[in-house]
Scaffold this motif. Structure first.
Motif, mmCIF file in Angstrom:
data_model
loop_
_atom_site.group_PDB
_atom_site.id
_atom_site.type_symbol
_atom_site.label_atom_id
_atom_site.label_comp_id
_atom_site.label_asym_id
_atom_site.label_seq_id
_atom_site.Cartn_x
_atom_site.Cartn_y
_atom_site.Cartn_z
ATOM 1 N N UNK A 189 -20.357 6.938 4.791
ATOM 2 C CA UNK A 189 -19.416 8.056 4.847
ATOM 3 C C UNK A 189 -19.173 8.599 6.237
ATOM 4 N N UNK A 190 -19.542 7.887 7.272
ATOM 5 C CA UNK A 190 -19.366 8.446 8.605
ATOM 6 C C UNK A 190 -18.271 7.735 9.379
ATOM 7 N N UNK A 191 -18.559 6.571 9.910
ATOM 8 C CA UNK A 191 -17.608 5.872 10.757
ATOM 9 C C UNK A 191 -16.793 4.899 9.903
ATOM 10 N N UNK A 192 -15.455 5.022 9.914
ATOM 11 C CA UNK A 192 -14.647 4.115 9.079
ATOM 12 C C UNK A 192 -14.683 2.663 9.550
ATOM 13 N N UNK A 193 -15.367 2.367 10.625
ATOM 14 C CA UNK A 193 -15.412 0.976 11.055
ATOM 15 C C UNK A 193 -16.776 0.346 10.824
ATOM 16 N N UNK B 179 0.858 -1.190 0.000
ATOM 17 C CA UNK B 179 0.000 0.000 0.000
ATOM 18 C C UNK B 179 0.890 1.235 0.000
ATOM 19 N N UNK B 180 0.725 2.067 -1.024
ATOM 20 C CA UNK B 180 1.554 3.260 -1.141
ATOM 21 C C UNK B 180 0.887 4.448 -0.469
ATOM 22 N N UNK B 181 -0.417 4.541 -0.614
ATOM 23 C CA UNK B 181 -1.110 5.591 0.137
ATOM 24 C C UNK B 181 -2.525 5.135 0.435
ATOM 25 N N UNK B 182 -3.065 5.676 1.504
ATOM 26 C CA UNK B 182 -4.355 5.198 2.000
ATOM 27 C C UNK B 182 -4.981 6.313 2.822
ATOM 28 N N UNK B 183 -6.297 6.386 2.840
ATOM 29 C CA UNK B 183 -6.963 7.363 3.696
ATOM 30 C C UNK B 183 -8.243 6.752 4.240
ATOM 31 N N UNK B 184 -8.690 7.252 5.390
ATOM 32 C CA UNK B 184 -9.951 6.773 5.952
ATOM 33 C C UNK B 184 -10.874 7.916 6.359
ATOM 34 N N UNK B 185 -10.344 9.125 6.494
ATOM 35 C CA UNK B 185 -11.158 10.189 7.073
ATOM 36 C C UNK B 185 -12.052 10.888 6.056
ATOM 37 N N UNK B 186 -11.766 10.756 4.771
ATOM 38 C CA UNK B 186 -12.615 11.421 3.788
ATOM 39 C C UNK B 186 -13.870 10.590 3.556
ATOM 40 N N UNK C 78 -8.846 -0.648 8.428
ATOM 41 C CA UNK C 78 -8.394 0.207 7.336
ATOM 42 C C UNK C 78 -7.305 1.183 7.775
ATOM 43 N N UNK C 79 -7.129 1.310 9.088
ATOM 44 C CA UNK C 79 -6.178 2.312 9.581
ATOM 45 C C UNK C 79 -4.727 1.921 9.307
ATOM 46 N N UNK C 80 -4.427 0.606 9.407
ATOM 47 C CA UNK C 80 -3.011 0.243 9.295
ATOM 48 C C UNK C 80 -2.726 -0.765 8.187
ATOM 49 N N UNK C 81 -3.312 -0.542 7.026
ATOM 50 C CA UNK C 81 -3.014 -1.418 5.899
ATOM 51 C C UNK C 81 -1.589 -1.170 5.419
ATOM 52 N N UNK D 287 -13.626 -0.113 0.558
ATOM 53 C CA UNK D 287 -15.019 -0.273 0.978
ATOM 54 C C UNK D 287 -15.549 1.017 1.585
ATOM 55 N N UNK D 288 -14.619 1.852 2.079
ATOM 56 C CA UNK D 288 -14.996 3.150 2.647
ATOM 57 C C UNK D 288 -15.079 4.188 1.532
ATOM 58 N N UNK D 289 -16.004 4.025 0.630
ATOM 59 C CA UNK D 289 -16.194 4.952 -0.485
ATOM 60 C C UNK D 289 -17.680 5.001 -0.745
ATOM 61 N N UNK D 290 -18.189 6.195 -0.991
ATOM 62 C CA UNK D 290 -19.639 6.301 -1.082
ATOM 63 C C UNK D 290 -20.208 5.588 -2.305
ATOM 64 N N UNK D 291 -19.375 5.331 -3.307
ATOM 65 C CA UNK D 291 -19.859 4.620 -4.491
ATOM 66 C C UNK D 291 -19.566 3.122 -4.449
ATOM 67 N N UNK D 292 -19.032 2.656 -3.322
ATOM 68 C CA UNK D 292 -18.660 1.245 -3.262
ATOM 69 C C UNK D 292 -19.899 0.366 -3.083
#
Lengths: 284, 177
Positions: free
Chosen positions: A193-197, A117-124, A256-259, A169-174
């Protein structure tokens, strides 16, 4: 004509502002459905390289955690070794071999490829994961991604020569097809789109019997994931009065936090199935 | 020429800080730390307005590039860049402060209050527009409102801390107006 020029000169700033806003919103709208090839090709070449440099340094801080996960995965694999299972005694019994081909490879439908994994985000509300594998490793759009523990992470949506972009999976179009492990009802997995868990399983009819803690797995209906990849466990069942379906909240099995490393699932039948689907859709 | 060079370096540092430090901090899904648009707030008074908007677009588009989704930050930055001159005109109390000082700061805006308002309004506008664009499909007003408020508060504090850490010496240029 002169008045038009005067108008443009007078309101040049406002017009430029409106133009830039509309252009930005056009970018947002056009990108979310069909990924913009120019953007992916040109920008990711630069940002992908910077991101992987950063990742090289950052990885040293996670070596211990990675080691632990590798040991656990290894343990899992050891338990699946063929030599550990005793074979039923066939010397005294008559058995008819019904297999026409005994080569293992022709029956293997899914193969796995590791990626970093080169880059990753969960807060957006729109989260992408970037992997350091691309067209050169035969990656295609629509392939599924799992984490080292075998939990679903996302689906590849864009590939260039060196990098692949994964819609997590944390994407509104997923939209991923999920299934209740116990009873077998299938539904669609979404994210609000709220809680990443917390993920949401919709489309399960109210006749289904669901308990807290039930496992949700992939259904194997799509070409991305085989049957039985873990997605999460039910935490709350919400009874929607307006519809015939439950709205099921579940805790995602993936962290998703530590992939750091993931596996790409390559389906041998993917091209065939998608081509057939396209053909059928074209006929209608 | 030195001003342009200084701003280019500032641009690079701020983008890298946002992408590789602030974006890696995961506080809570309601709070996203944003600092990068301080670049727009710190641009000189005497910049051409269309140039300001183009720089804003470039800044937003660069951040978007690292997030693999074009448009969101670009739209927010263009809005901030468009509104900035109006806010400055409204808040500046001294006659001709624009010509006496180079960049907006506590000293050049004539006190803490106008400068805080200047930062606060633009931070709110940036975050509100960004989160509105991100969430218009969810149509959850309460969520949007709380997220905007909390994130803006954090952005505001971050900007103040940056302001204290990197004091920009604003020289009084002239008193002939």
């Amino acid at each position: 004509m002169r008045n038009i020029f005067l108008f443009i000169r007078q309101h040049f700033n406002l017009l430029l502002f409106l133009f830039l806003q509309i252009f930005s919103i056009y970018l947002i709208v056009s990108y979310s459905k069909y990924h913009n090839a120019v953007f992916a090709e040109s920008f990711n070449k630069v940002t992908g390289k910077i991101n992987s440099r950063y990742n090289n340094i950052n990885q040293y801080f996670h070596l211990k955690k990675m080691n632990d996960s590798l040991i656990r995965v290894n343990e899992n694999l050891y338990n699946k070794l063929k030599s550990d299972f005793s074979i039923p005694d066939s010397a005294t019994q008559l058995q008819i071999d019904s297999l026409k081909l005994d080569s293992f490879s022709t029956f293997k439908k899914y193969s796995y490829l590791s990626a970093r994994v080169v880059s990753n985000s969960v807060t957006n509300q729109i989260n992408y994961i970037v992997l350091d594998r691309g067209k050169k490793d035969n990656l295609k759009e629509g392939m599924g991604i799992i984490d080292p523990y075998g939990n679903a992470v996302g689906i590849i949506v864009g590939v260039n020569q060196d990098y692949a972009i994964v819609m997590s999976l944390l994407h509104k179009d997923s939209h991923i097809s999920g299934k209740l492990y116990k009873t077998g009802e299938t539904g669609t997995l979404l994210w609000d789109g709220k809680d990443p868990e917390t993920l949401i399983l919709s489309g399960i009819s109210k006749s289904a019997k669901i308990c807290k803690g039930d496992m949700i797995i992939t259904s194997g209906f799509s070409t991305a994931f085989p049957l039985g990849i873990k997605i999460g466990s039910v935490t709350k069942v919400y009874n929607e009065k307006a519809s015939n379906n439950f709205k099921i909240f579940c805790k995602s099995a993936t962290n998703f936090y530590n992939l750091t490393y993931v596996y790409i699932i390559q389906n041998k039948d993917q091209d065939g199935v998608t081509a057939m689907l396209e053909k059928v859709k074209g006929q209608q | 020429m030195t001003g342009v060079f200084k701003n280019i370096i500032r641009f690079v540092i701020i983008v890298f800080f946002q992408v590789f430090v602030l974006d890696k901090i995961i506080l809570h899904q309601m709070i996203t730390p944003y600092l990068y648009f301080i670049f727009i707030l710190w641009l000189p008074f005497k910049i051409n307005r269309s140039m300001l908007m183009l720089i804003g677009f470039l800044l937003g588009y660069t951040i978007d590039g690292f997030r693999y989704q074009p448009g969101f930050h670009a739209a927010a930055c263009v809005l901030v860049a468009y509104i900035r001159p109006f806010i400055i005109n409204l808040l500046i109390s001294q006659q001709g402060a624009e010509s006496n000082y180079n960049e907006p700061s506590i000293k050049s805006m004539g006190g803490i209050t106008p400068y805080f308002f200047y930062i606060g309004i633009l931070v709110l506008i940036h975050n509100a527009w960004l989160f509105l664009l991100e969430s218009w499909q969810f149509a959850d007003v309460g969520y949007f409102f709380i997220k905007t408020m909390l994130s803006s508060l954090l952005s505001f504090m971050l900007i103040l801390v940056t302001e204290m850490l990197f004091s920009r010496n604003q020289k009084f240029k002239t008193n002939t107006i």
